[in-house]
Design an enzyme around this catalytic site. Structure first.
Site, short mmCIF file in Angstrom:
data_model
loop_
_atom_site.label_atom_id
_atom_site.label_comp_id
_atom_site.label_asym_id
_atom_site.label_seq_id
_atom_site.Cartn_x
_atom_site.Cartn_y
_atom_site.Cartn_z
N ASN A 105 74.36 -10.84 64.18
CA ASN A 105 74.96 -10.36 65.42
C ASN A 105 74.55 -8.92 65.73
OD1 ASN A 105 76.23 -12.83 65.44
ND2 ASN A 105 78.16 -12.05 64.64
N ASP A 107 76.60 -7.13 67.90
CA ASP A 107 77.78 -6.59 68.59
C ASP A 107 78.45 -5.44 67.86
OD1 ASP A 107 79.30 -7.92 66.53
OD2 ASP A 107 79.30 -9.75 67.74
N HIS A 122 69.38 -8.17 63.12
CA HIS A 122 68.85 -8.17 64.48
C HIS A 122 69.23 -6.90 65.24
CE1 HIS A 122 68.79 -12.85 64.17
NE2 HIS A 122 67.72 -12.29 63.64
N ASN A 221 81.46 -23.37 60.10
CA ASN A 221 80.83 -23.38 61.42
C ASN A 221 81.45 -24.49 62.26
OD1 ASN A 221 78.77 -22.09 63.07
ND2 ASN A 221 77.74 -24.07 63.07
#
Length: 259
Positions: A105, A107, A122, A221
């Site tokens: 993520n 964020d 990332h 998940n």
């Protein structure tokens, strides 16, 4: 096939109770309860928006078009706050069970929640970087001037384009973060996958490395993943609901029976 929910939670709680070097590998699903849209599966961003809009080629070709698309997503990201799933991982760390969080993520919510070691494979979309001079700014500063300046220019050199400090499609993952993630995967005694479809490479190699090194694999998940057959435990559901309960069960499993 997913295990019975109560039995799977109990088994995962036992594994966590016995862990000393667990590592969490997280994807978009852990942030869904914070208002961040997932990418794949039901309600995923790529069902309505082309992934090409987050490619480096699209960005370089027309940074203004990218920022027009990303303007709304940026506002959502900046408004997001950690949810109980992020906080549960912090609690596991403080209990001496979780060594680190490796995340796909961008964020920044694991850092906001208080996790000590967060490997961002990332990058982090809460920062923006100038591709000309390397100057970095908070995303909030750039977001505030998008209505008047599209694409945004660097305040230091006046250059364009300014790009979120996240890894776009077509870019390599940061070498240092990738190396550290693989190292943690090789050393962990439990790999807890949370909210990842496990289809994006090379990030998806992380839980695979842990499995090959002998660590149990727990996958939480909402939908099936390609690694389900490798998992010791599968939890099918939402991270914000399951992780706090998993922490409670792991703590209960450690408490002595005084009866």
């Amino acid at each position: 096939m997913a295990d019975d929910a109560s039995g799977a939670l109990a088994r995962a709680g036992e594994l966590l109770a016995n862990a000393k070097r667990a590592v969490a590998f997280t994807g978009a699903g852990i942030s869904q309860k914070s208002g961040i849209q997932t990418y794949r599966g039901k309600g995923g961003l790529w069902n309505t928006t082309s992934p090409n809009t987050s490619s480096i080629d699209f960005f370089i070709n027309d940074p203004g078009a990218y920022w027009e698309v990303a303007k709304g997503r940026g506002a959502t990201l900046l408004a997001a706050r950690p949810n109980p799933a992020h906080e549960a991982l912090v609690e596991l760390e403080r209990a001496g069970k979780l060594k680190a969080v490796i995340t796909q993520n961008v964020d920044g919510l694991h850092l906001l929640a208080g996790s000590s070691e967060v490997i961002e494979l990332h990058g982090n979309g809460r920062e923006v970087v100038c591709l000309d001079c390397g100057n970095r700014e908070p995303r909030s500063h750039v977001q505030a001037r998008l209505e008047e300046e599209l694409p945004p220019r660097c305040l230091r050199c006046g250059g364009v384009p300014m790009k979120p400090a996240a890894v776009f499609f077509g870019e390599a993952m940061p070498e240092e973060a990738t190396g550290r993630a693989f190292e943690l995967a090789e050393e962990c005694d439990l790999m807890l996958v949370v909210g990842s479809s496990l289809v994006v490479y090379p990030a998806a190699q992380v839980p695979l490395i842990a499995h090959e090194a002998g660590a149990p694999l727990v996958i939480l998940n909402a939908e099936p993943t390609p690694f389900d057959d490798l998992a010791t435990v599968i939890l099918r559901g939402q991270a914000g609901e399951f992780l706090p309960e998993l922490v409670r069960l792991s703590q209960a499993a450690r408490e002595p029976d005084n009866s």
